[in-house]
Design an enzyme around this catalytic site. Structure first.
Site, PDB file in Angstrom:
ATOM      1  N   LYS A 179       4.849  -5.020   8.510  1.00  0.00           N
ATOM      2  CA  LYS A 179       3.973  -4.510   7.828  1.00  0.00           C
ATOM      3  C   LYS A 179       4.798  -3.595   7.011  1.00  0.00           C
ATOM      4  O   LYS A 179       5.316  -2.349   7.504  1.00  0.00           O
ATOM      5  CB  LYS A 179       2.691  -4.011   8.430  1.00  0.00           C
ATOM      6  CG  LYS A 179       1.582  -3.249   7.431  1.00  0.00           C
ATOM      7  CD  LYS A 179       0.531  -2.602   8.200  1.00  0.00           C
ATOM      8  CE  LYS A 179      -0.463  -1.693   7.279  1.00  0.00           C
ATOM      9  NZ  LYS A 179      -1.667  -1.118   8.091  1.00  0.00           N
ATOM     10  N   ASP A 230      -0.668   4.666   2.955  1.00  0.00           N
ATOM     11  CA  ASP A 230      -1.817   4.140   3.148  1.00  0.00           C
ATOM     12  C   ASP A 230      -3.028   5.274   3.041  1.00  0.00           C
ATOM     13  O   ASP A 230      -3.212   5.877   3.941  1.00  0.00           O
ATOM     14  CB  ASP A 230      -1.987   3.496   4.313  1.00  0.00           C
ATOM     15  CG  ASP A 230      -3.384   2.717   4.935  1.00  0.00           C
ATOM     16  OD1 ASP A 230      -4.036   2.667   3.669  1.00  0.00           O
ATOM     17  OD2 ASP A 230      -3.587   2.357   5.684  1.00  0.00           O
ATOM     18  N   LYS A 258      -9.319   7.139   3.539  1.00  0.00           N
ATOM     19  CA  LYS A 258      -9.234   7.962   4.835  1.00  0.00           C
ATOM     20  C   LYS A 258      -9.376   9.366   4.661  1.00  0.00           C
ATOM     21  O   LYS A 258      -9.264   9.954   3.792  1.00  0.00           O
ATOM     22  CB  LYS A 258      -7.809   7.718   5.348  1.00  0.00           C
ATOM     23  CG  LYS A 258      -7.094   6.497   5.732  1.00  0.00           C
ATOM     24  CD  LYS A 258      -6.001   6.300   6.291  1.00  0.00           C
ATOM     25  CE  LYS A 258      -5.510   5.192   6.551  1.00  0.00           C
ATOM     26  NZ  LYS A 258      -5.914   4.420   8.025  1.00  0.00           N
ATOM     27  N   ASP A 264       3.046   3.867   7.676  1.00  0.00           N
ATOM     28  CA  ASP A 264       2.478   2.418   7.782  1.00  0.00           C
ATOM     29  C   ASP A 264       3.353   1.375   7.306  1.00  0.00           C
ATOM     30  O   ASP A 264       2.939   0.343   7.414  1.00  0.00           O
ATOM     31  CB  ASP A 264       1.378   2.570   6.874  1.00  0.00           C
ATOM     32  CG  ASP A 264       0.362   1.656   7.211  1.00  0.00           C
ATOM     33  OD1 ASP A 264      -0.011   1.420   8.582  1.00  0.00           O
ATOM     34  OD2 ASP A 264      -0.866   1.715   6.669  1.00  0.00           O
ATOM     35  N   ASP A 302      -9.281  -0.232   3.689  1.00  0.00           N
ATOM     36  CA  ASP A 302      -8.392   0.257   4.548  1.00  0.00           C
ATOM     37  C   ASP A 302      -7.737  -0.710   5.481  1.00  0.00           C
ATOM     38  O   ASP A 302      -6.936  -0.334   6.140  1.00  0.00           O
ATOM     39  CB  ASP A 302      -9.143   1.483   5.232  1.00  0.00           C
ATOM     40  CG  ASP A 302      -8.291   2.416   5.875  1.00  0.00           C
ATOM     41  OD1 ASP A 302      -6.991   2.290   5.406  1.00  0.00           O
ATOM     42  OD2 ASP A 302      -8.593   3.347   6.827  1.00  0.00           O
ATOM     43  N   GLU A 326      -5.809  -3.048   4.969  1.00  0.00           N
ATOM     44  CA  GLU A 326      -5.100  -3.551   3.929  1.00  0.00           C
ATOM     45  C   GLU A 326      -3.985  -4.313   4.470  1.00  0.00           C
ATOM     46  O   GLU A 326      -3.294  -5.393   4.028  1.00  0.00           O
ATOM     47  CB  GLU A 326      -4.588  -2.597   2.931  1.00  0.00           C
ATOM     48  CG  GLU A 326      -3.323  -1.646   3.229  1.00  0.00           C
ATOM     49  CD  GLU A 326      -3.769  -0.872   4.576  1.00  0.00           C
ATOM     50  OE1 GLU A 326      -4.850  -0.799   4.983  1.00  0.00           O
ATOM     51  OE2 GLU A 326      -2.745  -0.635   5.296  1.00  0.00           O
ATOM     52  N   ARG A 328      -3.787  -6.415   7.187  1.00  0.00           N
ATOM     53  CA  ARG A 328      -4.049  -7.764   7.412  1.00  0.00           C
ATOM     54  C   ARG A 328      -3.909  -8.840   6.036  1.00  0.00           C
ATOM     55  O   ARG A 328      -3.454  -9.875   6.245  1.00  0.00           O
ATOM     56  CB  ARG A 328      -5.127  -8.112   8.206  1.00  0.00           C
ATOM     57  CG  ARG A 328      -6.184  -7.667   7.318  1.00  0.00           C
ATOM     58  CD  ARG A 328      -7.486  -7.307   8.139  1.00  0.00           C
ATOM     59  NE  ARG A 328      -7.426  -6.154   9.209  1.00  0.00           N
ATOM     60  CZ  ARG A 328      -8.378  -5.809   9.914  1.00  0.00           C
ATOM     61  NH1 ARG A 328      -9.430  -6.164  10.331  1.00  0.00           N
ATOM     62  NH2 ARG A 328      -7.994  -4.381  10.624  1.00  0.00           N
TER      63      ARG A 328
HETATM   64  N1  BES Z   1      -2.757   1.931   8.633  1.00  0.00           N
HETATM   65  C1  BES Z   1      -4.004   1.877   9.337  1.00  0.00           C
HETATM   66  C2  BES Z   1      -3.857   1.743  11.049  1.00  0.00           C
HETATM   67  C3  BES Z   1      -3.088   2.856  11.456  1.00  0.00           C
HETATM   68  C4  BES Z   1      -3.854   3.829  12.150  1.00  0.00           C
HETATM   69  C5  BES Z   1      -1.940   3.159  11.568  1.00  0.00           C
HETATM   70  C6  BES Z   1      -3.633   5.090  12.925  1.00  0.00           C
HETATM   71  C7  BES Z   1      -1.437   4.206  12.439  1.00  0.00           C
HETATM   72  C8  BES Z   1      -2.238   4.993  12.908  1.00  0.00           C
HETATM   73  C9  BES Z   1      -4.780   0.791   8.861  1.00  0.00           C
HETATM   74  O1  BES Z   1      -4.363   0.085   7.876  1.00  0.00           O
HETATM   75  C10 BES Z   1      -6.266   1.017   8.743  1.00  0.00           C
HETATM   76  O2  BES Z   1      -6.436   1.817   8.319  1.00  0.00           O
HETATM   77  N2  BES Z   1      -6.880   0.315   9.709  1.00  0.00           N
HETATM   78  C11 BES Z   1      -8.284   0.498   9.901  1.00  0.00           C
HETATM   79  C12 BES Z   1      -8.978  -0.863   9.722  1.00  0.00           C
HETATM   80  C13 BES Z   1     -10.613  -0.791   9.612  1.00  0.00           C
HETATM   81  C14 BES Z   1     -11.076  -0.135   8.491  1.00  0.00           C
HETATM   82  C15 BES Z   1     -11.250  -2.059  10.135  1.00  0.00           C
HETATM   83  C16 BES Z   1      -8.600   1.208  11.201  1.00  0.00           C
HETATM   84  O3  BES Z   1      -8.077   0.671  12.029  1.00  0.00           O
HETATM   85  O4  BES Z   1      -9.281   2.364  11.200  1.00  0.00           O
HETATM   86 ZN    ZN Z   2      -2.340   0.413   7.097  1.00  0.00          ZN
HETATM   87 ZN    ZN Z   3      -5.488   0.979   5.998  1.00  0.00          ZN
END
Ligand code: BES
Ligand code: ZN
Ligand code: ZN
Length: 477
Positions: free
Chosen positions: A244, A249, A256, A267, A326, A328, A330
């Site tokens: 990734k 992000d 966020k 990220d 968020d 993104e 996947r």
């Molecule tokens: N980049 C984040 C995940 C992340 C969180 C990486 C903490 C490093 C530390 C990812 O893109 C994300 O925001 N995922 C969301 C998904 C949700 C909206 C289903 C998450 O896990 O909060």
């Molecule tokens: Zn992310």
């Molecule tokens: Zn994200």
């Protein structure tokens, strides 16, 4: 800043700073290396439970570090790494830049001790106006007599440091284009090939996930294809690594909160791990065909931004209702996984800072993983996890976890209910795989706000040593 190097050395001379690794018992042979006064002092200290000793000898020093007795092999290695990292504080205190390690333990753990010391010595100082003020140099770790495994360890430490550097670079200095350029440079220096697809090619491939995430960005996306294919490859079908590469992000319109956004330069840690692992593989000339696929973009807001509720079409033709922008990672990984099919891979491993739920469930010591690869492959990667202490825990991909991803308007939604988010993400990715596959969610261990042993703060480079170790054993089957 000059990076630490490990090297083999002849027996330490009187001018050298000597570091003796010993155990609490069976240290009689230390008598020959210490004066009787020093030896008495050591024995008294040992009865009081002292774990390390320092003897000044004119311009040089002798340290004796007592390692814990061995438990299982992997714990013994880790104890040695942590002891090596602890030793750094002392070396820094005495401003020592070169040290010779002598093993006096029943089994030789000096290489792991050196590894912990080297990995803990990492610093990222380039944005200080005067980095030299902050520099705590350690230039050379010499190991008496032992040359075996040293080249490989140097290659891995360089690759880990490179991955840490990439993660630590802020978005202001490592945007999409700069990241792709950096990967190209690294490939050129290391000897693996890099092909970069630009926006037109990405559009022609209909990579709807990557294009959608990039919609609000002022910088176009890139898709990097790394390949190591020496003449003497032993695997008929390649192993494909997918990383990734979200250089920043914000969450997109599903923005966020500030305290979850401030470190989102991390990220692209999955991408950095892929670059690091392939760099180590090429530097050690592993006789195997390995491909890296890295979709690169940022996830920003703007008037053209992807909106929650939008429906997009992925390169596989699958339609996705984007409920949360968020989620993104996947979306871009799905396009990369679909792209991997053309290689008829033996195995695809993706590495991604994918979900906050992985962090909440398991913290920063563990990689959450899941996938459709064989039990044998899973046990091998878990074994590599123990050897490198980048440990993995498997989560299930049972059918029911996918029920959440049903959409009333498209083939799939990009998020499920709020529970077990890391599994929902895995189920989403699974739709795009038709090959043996492992998904490694490294959101926990990839980035640390404060140092943890030799895992220095910010980017840890997690994945580099793990994947290299796994691939090395995969080759020799
Ligand atoms: N980049 C984040 C995940 C992340 C969180 C990486 C903490 C490093 C530390 C990812 O893109 C994300 O925001 N995922 C969301 C998904 C949700 C909206 C289903 C998450 O896990 O909060
Ligand atoms: Zn992310
Ligand atoms: Zn994200």
């Amino acid at each position: 800043m000059k990076r630490v190097q490990i090297a083999a050395a002849p027996a330490a001379g009187p001018e050298d700073n000597l570091l003796i690794l010993a155990e609490k018992d069976g240290h009689d042979h230390l008598k020959g290396w210490l004066s009787s006064q020093e030896y008495n002092f050591l024995q008294q200290g040992l009865t009081r439970g002292t774990g390390h000793f320092f003897f000044a000898r004119g311009n040089s020093a002798v340290f004796v570090k007592i390692l814990k007795p061995e438990k299982d092999e992997y714990a013994a290695r880790e104890d040695a790494r942590l002891a090596g990292n602890d030793m750094l504080k002392e070396l820094r205190h005495y401003k020592i830049e070169t040290v010779v390690i002598r093993n006096a333990c029943s089994s030789d753990r000096s290489l792991y001790f050196a590894e912990g010391m080297a990995m803990g010595s990492y610093q990222f100082l380039k944005y200080f106006s005067d980095p030299s003020k902050k520099e705590k140099p350690l230039h050379k770790i010499l190991i008496e007599g032992n040359a075996e495994g040293i080249d490989e360890m140097n290659a891995l430490i360089d690759a880990v440091f490179m991955a840490r550097d990439l993660v630590n670079e802020p978005w202001s200095h490592l945007n999409t284009l700069q990241f792709a350029d950096a990967i190209e440079d690294i490939g050129e220096k290391s000897g693996f090939s890099v092909k970069i697809l630009e926006e037109g090619q990405i559009s022609a491939l209909k990579m709807g996930g990557l294009l959608a995430v990039n919609k609000a960005s002022s910088v176009p996306p890139r898709f990097c294809i790394l390949e190591w294919k020496p003449a003497d490859i032993k695997n008929e079908k390649p192993v494909v690594l997918v990383g990734k590469g979200v250089v920043y992000d914000t969450g997109g319109l599903s923005l966020k909160p500030s305290d979850g956004m401030d470190y989102m330069k991390c990220d692209m840690a999955g991408a950095a791990a892929v670059v690091g692992a392939i760099t180590a593989v090429s530097r050690m000339h592993l006789p195997m065909h390995v491909i890296g696929l890295i979709p690169v973009t940022d996830n920003k807001i703007g008037e053209n931004a992807l909106a929650p509720g939008d429906v997009i079409t992925m390169s596989s033709g699958t339609t996705v209702e984007v409920v949360n922008t968020d989620a993104e990672g996947r979306l871009i990984l799905a396009d990369a996984l679909h792209f991997a099919r053309q290689y008829d891979p033996a195995l695809v491993i993706d590495l991604a800072t994918l979900t906050g739920s992985a962090v909440r469930a398991l913290g920063n010591q563990v990689i959450c993983y899941m996938g459709t690869a064989s039990k044998k492959i899973k046990s091998e990667i878990e074994q590599s996890g123990f050897h490198t202490y980048e440990r993995l825990v498997e989560l299930p991909l049972w059918r029911e976890f996918g029920d959440d991803l049903k959409s009333h308007i498209a083939d799939l939604k990009n998020v499920g209910s709020s529970n077990a988010g890391m599994i929902a993400a895995g189920k989403f990715l699974e739709h795009f795989t038709k090959f043996p596959w492992l998904h490694l969610d490294i959101a926990g261990p990839a980035y640390l706000r404060t140092a943890n042993g030799y895992r220095t703060k910010e980017g840890t480079g997690v994945g580099v040593r793990l994947i290299y170790d796994f691939l090395k054993n995969f080759v020799h089957e």
